[in-house]
Scaffold this active site. Sequence first.
Site, PDB file in Angstrom:
ATOM      1  N   GLY A  98       0.794  -1.224   0.000  1.00  0.00           N
ATOM      2  CA  GLY A  98       0.000   0.000   0.000  1.00  0.00           C
ATOM      3  C   GLY A  98       0.823   1.269   0.000  1.00  0.00           C
ATOM      4  O   GLY A  98       0.317   2.347   0.293  1.00  0.00           O
ATOM      5  N   SER A 151       0.346  -6.177  -5.869  1.00  0.00           N
ATOM      6  CA  SER A 151      -0.374  -5.163  -5.133  1.00  0.00           C
ATOM      7  C   SER A 151       0.147  -3.784  -5.518  1.00  0.00           C
ATOM      8  O   SER A 151       0.184  -3.441  -6.690  1.00  0.00           O
ATOM      9  CB  SER A 151      -0.253  -5.451  -3.632  1.00  0.00           C
ATOM     10  OG  SER A 151      -1.109  -4.642  -2.882  1.00  0.00           O
ATOM     11  N   GLU A 200      -9.663 -11.775  -3.988  1.00  0.00           N
ATOM     12  CA  GLU A 200      -8.761 -10.745  -3.463  1.00  0.00           C
ATOM     13  C   GLU A 200      -9.391 -10.043  -2.259  1.00  0.00           C
ATOM     14  O   GLU A 200      -8.745  -9.767  -1.251  1.00  0.00           O
ATOM     15  CB  GLU A 200      -8.494  -9.683  -4.548  1.00  0.00           C
ATOM     16  CG  GLU A 200      -7.904 -10.187  -5.839  1.00  0.00           C
ATOM     17  CD  GLU A 200      -6.392 -10.149  -5.868  1.00  0.00           C
ATOM     18  OE1 GLU A 200      -5.781  -9.891  -4.811  1.00  0.00           O
ATOM     19  OE2 GLU A 200      -5.826 -10.397  -6.944  1.00  0.00           O
ATOM     20  N   HIS A 242      -6.019 -11.874  -1.444  1.00  0.00           N
ATOM     21  CA  HIS A 242      -4.983 -10.983  -1.940  1.00  0.00           C
ATOM     22  C   HIS A 242      -3.620 -11.389  -1.386  1.00  0.00           C
ATOM     23  O   HIS A 242      -3.447 -11.507  -0.175  1.00  0.00           O
ATOM     24  CB  HIS A 242      -5.331  -9.550  -1.514  1.00  0.00           C
ATOM     25  CG  HIS A 242      -4.408  -8.506  -2.053  1.00  0.00           C
ATOM     26  ND1 HIS A 242      -4.345  -8.194  -3.387  1.00  0.00           N
ATOM     27  CD2 HIS A 242      -3.516  -7.679  -1.434  1.00  0.00           C
ATOM     28  CE1 HIS A 242      -3.468  -7.223  -3.572  1.00  0.00           C
ATOM     29  NE2 HIS A 242      -2.949  -6.901  -2.401  1.00  0.00           N
TER      30      HIS A 242
END
Length: 559
Positions: free
Chosen positions: A140, A221, A340, A459
């Site tokens: 992230g 990701s 996910e 995920h």
Amino acid sequence: MYPKKWKSAVVAAVAAAGLAGNVVASPTSTSTSPAPVTLTQGVVHGTSTMLADTTVNKYLGIPYAHATRFEKAISVGASGADIDATQWGDKCPQTNTGSAAMLDGEVDDSEDCLFVNVYAPETAASVGNKTVLVWIYGGGLQTGNSGRAEYDGSSFAANQDIILVSFNYRLNVFGFSNSPAIAAEDTNVGFWDQRLALEWIYANIGAFGGNRDSIVLMGESSGAASVDRLVVNPPNVPIHGAIMQSGQASVSASADHTGVQKWTELATAVKCSNDDAAAELSCMQAVNATVLQQTVEQLSLNFFPVNDNITQSGTPLVDAIKEGGKGAHIPLMVGTNAYEGSLFVAPYLQSAIDASGNVNTSMLATTIESFGILPDAISGVVKPFLDSLLLISPSHLLMSLSTIVTSLIFKCPAKEVAHAHLYASDMPVYRYLYSATFDNTQQGHLIPALDITNIGAYHSAEIPIVFGTYSVYDSVSPSTEDQKALSRVMQTHWADFAKNPSNPGFEEWNRVSHSHTHDMACFGCDAAPAGIKSMSEWEIDGDCLLFDTLLKADKPLFK
């Protein structure tokens, strides 16, 4: 725009994705050392490991740059010094805004964190010309590092005869400060780190036996989103193919444009707020790094990149098509996991369990409505919808919501990116679905209180399969034969693509076509739990007719 609690939960789930630090063991090294590698910056002394009777040379924690906080890094200079490359270097400062403790505790935090790792077959230096696969980790853009057992590239080197390279880059406020004193083109220092690492790889990989003209990017990701950015806005290094696992940076259902506001909030909290932006920046550079980390976590702040049209475009998908494909015209592999969203939905479901042990759908509905995605016209039907799903079972509720999240944030954007790339470049595009589940990787994500014993292919679930590092979960339960077989199949396909992206020679995996027929592959599907089967996009993309209307070419939600 999503509220803080949504962003925090997403980041927490991303940080947790595939990390499970309590079950990850360090790679096993032999006592032997490979021949040192002489570079301009010094003499690199690595270590070696045995895998399947094959020796892999590992050069870990090699510095590629040095940086002043919030500023663009500078490449390491020339030196004749010895470089100890026998263990991973420190990870860049992490900010965990969504859970009580960081999960990836294998290495320490430090602002001196810009390191690269090289995993090479024993014969690479003497033979040369090896394909170079470069891994960019996810998290992230708030957490993550290359020094993880799941990201160990030894299996790729031993079993596929390629060189795998990984590196660290700066994250959160340290990588994407959004300070008004810094010009937009200099703000995304985390992305500039990535480009500097690629330049280091291009300049030095030949000394390890790699072919610098055969570099392929791979990320998962937010790492996949970074790969997407590097495809749309290519670096000063030739890239010959790209692999994007469960992420992209081209379309989104929402965006975050509050970076300066967050910077101001943080500066105020650490007593650096100043009408003079330069003075404020100078003060922030002097604050203890741990204080910054702790304050970011206390305020639940997540820092994301700005649109500078160098490292990140404002409308990448539109630009790629309208400008006739401004990005790199290279072959692409893109894919998603079947569920996910389960990794992100499960924490919300667990938090909605009331004192009697039942799911409080009113609480869950309020949370969902606060995300800001749903049109106002349907907000009133959220609770009845949740109730109808719960009537069947809590597991059905979880998987149904997970399917929605998967489609909106991962699957449908992946479809859009695949076809946009095909339109823009006319280069081969390969799309996949990962659908396998294994008991040892499911543990830690389940909700026993609701009798939820499987959350599907969540995920990041594919990472240890692709890397061949599934044994890190053996302390939970032994790896199965299907798990091992599927790993061999997937890793071989990834390596074959890396070796020849334009024509990897896949037998059961056809290129994406605008007919949407027999143009993708499923790994771990019921019909082939330990292998691959051909499938058509139309089999899985029907709901994208709805979700595509919610997507826009703007900053991605999933960084």
